[in-house]
Scaffold this active site. Structure first.
Site, PDB file in Angstrom:
ATOM      1  N   LYS A 158     -18.423 -10.107  32.302  1.00 54.16           N
ATOM      2  CA  LYS A 158     -18.491 -11.407  32.976  1.00 54.16           C
ATOM      3  C   LYS A 158     -19.277 -11.325  34.274  1.00 54.16           C
ATOM      4  CE  LYS A 158     -14.160 -13.258  31.133  1.00 54.16           C
ATOM      5  NZ  LYS A 158     -12.886 -13.943  31.437  1.00 54.16           N
ATOM      6  N   GLY A 165     -17.565 -19.932  31.539  1.00 51.78           N
ATOM      7  CA  GLY A 165     -18.162 -19.348  30.345  1.00 51.78           C
ATOM      8  C   GLY A 165     -19.623 -18.963  30.474  1.00 51.78           C
ATOM      9  N   LYS A 201     -10.768  -6.551  29.223  1.00 53.43           N
ATOM     10  CA  LYS A 201     -10.453  -6.384  27.812  1.00 53.43           C
ATOM     11  C   LYS A 201     -10.657  -7.742  27.143  1.00 53.43           C
ATOM     12  CE  LYS A 201      -7.845  -4.158  24.496  1.00 53.43           C
ATOM     13  NZ  LYS A 201      -8.848  -3.267  23.893  1.00 53.43           N
ATOM     14  N   LYS A 237     -14.359 -29.234  27.505  1.00 57.21           N
ATOM     15  CA  LYS A 237     -13.067 -29.619  26.943  1.00 57.21           C
ATOM     16  C   LYS A 237     -13.179 -30.959  26.239  1.00 57.21           C
ATOM     17  CE  LYS A 237     -10.857 -27.065  30.636  1.00 57.21           C
ATOM     18  NZ  LYS A 237     -10.391 -27.151  32.031  1.00 57.21           N
ATOM     19  N   ARG A 292     -10.572 -27.907  42.843  1.00 61.03           N
ATOM     20  CA  ARG A 292     -10.898 -29.336  42.864  1.00 61.03           C
ATOM     21  C   ARG A 292      -9.865 -30.116  42.058  1.00 61.03           C
ATOM     22  NH1 ARG A 292     -13.850 -26.882  38.732  1.00 61.03           N
ATOM     23  NH2 ARG A 292     -13.261 -27.747  36.700  1.00 61.03           N
TER      24      ARG A 292
HETATM   25  C1  MV4 Z   1     -12.223 -14.510  28.120  1.00 61.23           C
HETATM   26  C2  MV4 Z   1     -11.983 -14.651  26.742  1.00 61.23           C
HETATM   27  C3  MV4 Z   1     -11.435 -13.567  26.065  1.00 61.23           C
HETATM   28  N1  MV4 Z   1     -11.161 -12.437  26.738  1.00 61.23           N
HETATM   29  N2  MV4 Z   1     -11.929 -13.356  28.741  1.00 61.23           N
HETATM   30  C4  MV4 Z   1     -14.450 -18.679  28.772  1.00 61.23           C
HETATM   31  C5  MV4 Z   1     -14.603 -19.465  30.022  1.00 61.23           C
HETATM   32  C6  MV4 Z   1     -14.312 -18.546  31.130  1.00 61.23           C
HETATM   33  N3  MV4 Z   1     -13.494 -19.204  32.096  1.00 61.23           N
HETATM   34  C7  MV4 Z   1     -13.605 -17.393  30.519  1.00 61.23           C
HETATM   35  N4  MV4 Z   1     -13.656 -17.572  29.093  1.00 61.23           N
HETATM   36  C8  MV4 Z   1     -13.092 -16.656  28.270  1.00 61.23           C
HETATM   37  N5  MV4 Z   1     -12.758 -15.495  28.853  1.00 61.23           N
HETATM   38  C9  MV4 Z   1     -11.404 -12.344  28.039  1.00 61.23           C
HETATM   39  N6  MV4 Z   1     -11.131 -11.216  28.668  1.00 61.23           N
HETATM   40  C10 MV4 Z   1     -12.306 -15.860  26.130  1.00 61.23           C
HETATM   41  C11 MV4 Z   1     -12.877 -16.865  26.884  1.00 61.23           C
HETATM   42  C12 MV4 Z   1     -13.222 -18.060  26.171  1.00 61.23           C
HETATM   43  C13 MV4 Z   1     -12.594 -19.268  26.439  1.00 61.23           C
HETATM   44  C14 MV4 Z   1     -11.649 -19.400  27.434  1.00 61.23           C
HETATM   45  C15 MV4 Z   1     -11.049 -20.600  27.692  1.00 61.23           C
HETATM   46  C16 MV4 Z   1     -11.411 -21.696  26.952  1.00 61.23           C
HETATM   47  C17 MV4 Z   1     -12.351 -21.609  25.969  1.00 61.23           C
HETATM   48  C18 MV4 Z   1     -12.958 -20.402  25.701  1.00 61.23           C
HETATM   49  C19 MV4 Z   1     -13.904 -20.328  24.684  1.00 61.23           C
HETATM   50  C20 MV4 Z   1     -14.508 -19.137  24.437  1.00 61.23           C
HETATM   51  C21 MV4 Z   1     -14.168 -18.001  25.182  1.00 61.23           C
END
Ligand code: MV4
Length: 447
Positions: A158, A165, A201, A237, A292
Site C-alpha cells: 500500500k 484503494g 498481510k 460505495k 470528514r
Molecule cells: C486491504 C484488503 C485486504 N487486505 N488490506 C481497499 C481500500 C483501502 N482503504 C484498503 N482496501 C483494502 N485493503 C489488506 N491487508 C482489501 C481491501 C479492499 C477493500 C476494502 C474495503 C472495501 C472494499 C475493498 C475492495 C477491494 C479491496
C-alpha cells in the site's frame, strides 16, 4: 455559536449543511462554479458567490477564491462537506490563519491520518488492532521482500500517501512481489508524488465495516456504532447499512472502543470515521481514518436519532458533546447511492438534463438530493444524483422498503444505478447478509 457559515461544497451535501444551519439559526453562504448557477444550494442559501469556471481546480478546489468569498461575506466558519477540500490540511490551516473556524479536526490531525503509514503507527501505539504487517514504511524491494517473508504471503502493498484503494497492489508470492512492489511504487509516485510504501498481510474476503465517531474540543469522544459498506465497485460505495449484518453487540463494543481509543490518542475533534476490515471469523483490523463527514452518514443518523451535521457544527463552535455514551441502535437503515452512471456500460458517467424527476415517499423513506426536473447534471463533478435512505424495524423490512422505493423513482434523461441497486437488494447473498468487498465484482462477472 457561529453567525454565518460558508459551505465549500456543492450538490446534496451542500443542501444537507444548509438544512442543519437553518435549525441552528446560522446564516449560510454558498459558493458555486459557473455551471452550478441554477443549483439548489445556490437557491436555498442566504447568500451566494460565484467562485469561478466549472473545473474543480478553478472553483471548489481553489483556496484563494473560497477565502475571498468568506472575507467578502463576513463568514466566521467554513464547512468543507466531503470530497474537494474536506481532508486538505493546508486548507484547514489557511482557514484558521484567516480567522475562520474550519468545521472539522485540526490540520495536524488531518495530516496524520492522511499519511496511512503514520496512521497505522498511531493506531498501533493506541492499542487499536491493525492488519499484521510492517511497523513503518518500507524503503526498497529487498527490505520489502524480507518484510513480506516475515509477514507471510499473500501480502498487500500500500501507498503511505494513498487511501481509498489507490496505489494498492496484492502479491501472492515471492515471484510476484518485486513486480507488484515496482508497480505500486510507480503508481504512488505518479498519483501522490510520494513513493513511500508499507506492507500488510492480505485479508481474504473482508467486509468493510466502519465506526462513526464524534469528538468535542474538550477531550470527549463517543462512537455511534458501525456501518457495513461492503457493497462497493472499484472503491465506490453503492449500498451502506447500519447496523452491520454480521456485527454482534460485543463486536460493536470492541470495534467502537478501539476507535474511540485511537481518536482520543490524537485528541480528535469533529466527526470522523474509523474504517476496519472485518474477517469472516470476526477479527477486525484498522484500515484508515476519514477525518470528514461521509456520504453515508444518514444511516447512522437514522438508527441513532442524531443529527451528525448539527453535532459537527456544535462541537466546532466549542460546545461539549451531549452524547457521552454510545447510543442504543434502533431498527435498521439502508442507503442506496443513485449515480448518473450506466450500469450496462461499465458504469460510465451519464451526464445530461434530468427530463423528469419524482422521488419516492412514505413511511421510513428519506431522499437526500439536489436534483429536480430540468436540472443539468454537469460532467465536471462526481456522479451522485441522490441518496435513498430507508429505515425500518428490521433489516428485511428495510431491504424490501428500499427495493420498492427504488421502483417509485421516476428519473428520465440520464442513465442511473437504480436498476443495478434493485438487483443487488434482491440477490440471495444480500438478502442473507452474506456480503463482502468482493460481492459486486463477483456479481458482475457472472451476469
Ligand atoms: C486491504 C484488503 C485486504 N487486505 N488490506 C481497499 C481500500 C483501502 N482503504 C484498503 N482496501 C483494502 N485493503 C489488506 N491487508 C482489501 C481491501 C479492499 C477493500 C476494502 C474495503 C472495501 C472494499 C475493498 C475492495 C477491494 C479491496
Amino acid at each position: 455559536m457561529f453567525r454565518k457559515i460558508l459551505i465549500a461544497n456543492r450538490g446534496e451535501i451542500a443542501l444537507r449543511i444548509i438544512r442543519a444551519c437553518r435549525e441552528l439559526d446560522i446564516r449560510t453562504v454558498a459558493v458555486h462554479s459557473d455551471v452550478d448557477q441554477d443549483s439548489l444550494h445556490v437557491r436555498f442559501s442566504d447568500e451566494h458567490i460565484c467562485i469561478g469556471p466549472a473545473p474543480s481546480s478553478e472553483s471548489y478546489l481553489n483556496i484563494p477564491r473560497i477565502l475571498a468569498a468568506a472575507e467578502i461575506t463576513g463568514a466566521d466558519a467554513v464547512h468543507p462537506g466531503y470530497g474537494f477540500l474536506a481532508e486538505n490540511p493546508e486548507f484547514a490551516e489557511i482557514c484558521e490563519r484567516s480567522g475562520l473556524v474550519f468545521i472539522g479536526p485540526t490540520p495536524e490531525q488531518i495530516r496524520r491520518m492522511g499519511d496511512k503509514a503514520e496512521a497505522r503507527r498511531t493506531m498501533i501505539a493506541a492499542g487499536v488492532p491493525v492488519v499484521p504487517g510492517s511497523e513503518g514504511p518500507t524503503d526498497d524491494v529487498a527490505a520489502g521482500l524480507a518484510e513480506a517473508r516475515r509477514i507471510g504471503f499473500p501480502v498487500m502493498i500500500k501507498a503511505a500517501a494513498g487511501g481509498g484503494g489507490k496505489g494498492m497492489r496484492a502479491a501472492a508470492d515471492e515471484e510476484e512481489f518485486s513486480q507488484s512492489f515496482a508497480v505500486a511504487r510507480n503508481e504512488a509516485k505518479t498519483n501522490f508524488g510520494n513513493g513511500t510504501l508499507y506492507l500488510e498481510k492480505l485479508i481474504d474476503r473482508p467486509r468493510h465495516v466502519e465506526i462513526q465517531l464524534l469528538g468535542d474540543r474538550h477531550g470527549n469522544v463517543v462512537h455511534l456504532g458501525e456501518r457495513d459498506c461492503s457493497i462497493q465497485r472499484r472503491h465506490q460505495k453503492l449500498i451502506e447499512e447500519a447496523p452491520g449484518p454480521s456485527v454482534t453487540p460485543e463486536l460493536r463494543e470492541a470495534m467502537g472502543e478501539a476507535a474511540v481509543r485511537g481518536a482520543q490518542a490524537i485528541g480528535y475533534h469533529g466527526a470522523g470515521t474509523v474504517e476496519y476490515l472485518l474477517t469472516p471469523d470476526g477479527e477486525f483490523y484498522f484500515m484508515e481514518m476519514n477525518t470528514r463527514i461521509q456520504v453515508e452518514h444518514p444511516v447512522t443518523e437514522l438508527v441513532t436519532s442524531t443529527d451528525l451535521v448539527k453535532e459537527q457544527i456544535r462541537v466546532a463552535a466549542g460546545e461539549k458533546l451531549e452524547i457521552r455514551e454510545p447510543p442504543r441502535l434502533q431498527g435498521h437503515a439502508i442507503e442506496c447511492r443513485i449515480n448518473a452512471e450506466d450500469p450496462d456500460h461499465d458504469f460510465r458517467p451519464s451526464p445530461g438534463t434530468i427530463a423528469t424527476f419524482h422521488a419516492p415517499g412514505g413511511p421510513g423513506i428519506r431522499v437526500d438530493t439536489h436534483i429536480y426536473a430540468g436540472y443539468v447534471v454537469p460532467r465536471y463533478y462526481d456522479s451522485l444524483l441522490a441518496k435513498l435512505i430507508v429505515s425500518a424495524a428490521t433489516r428485511e423490512e428495510a431491504r424490501v422498503r428500499a427495493y420498492h422505493a427504488l421502483e417509485e423513482f421516476i428519473l428520465e434523461g440520464v442513465q442511473s444505478t437504480i436498476p443495478f441497486l434493485r438487483k443487488v437488494l434482491a440477490h440471495p447473498d444480500f438478502v442473507s447478509g452474506d456480503v463482502d468487498t468482493g460481492f459486486v465484482e463477483r456479481y458482475l462477472a457472472r451476469s
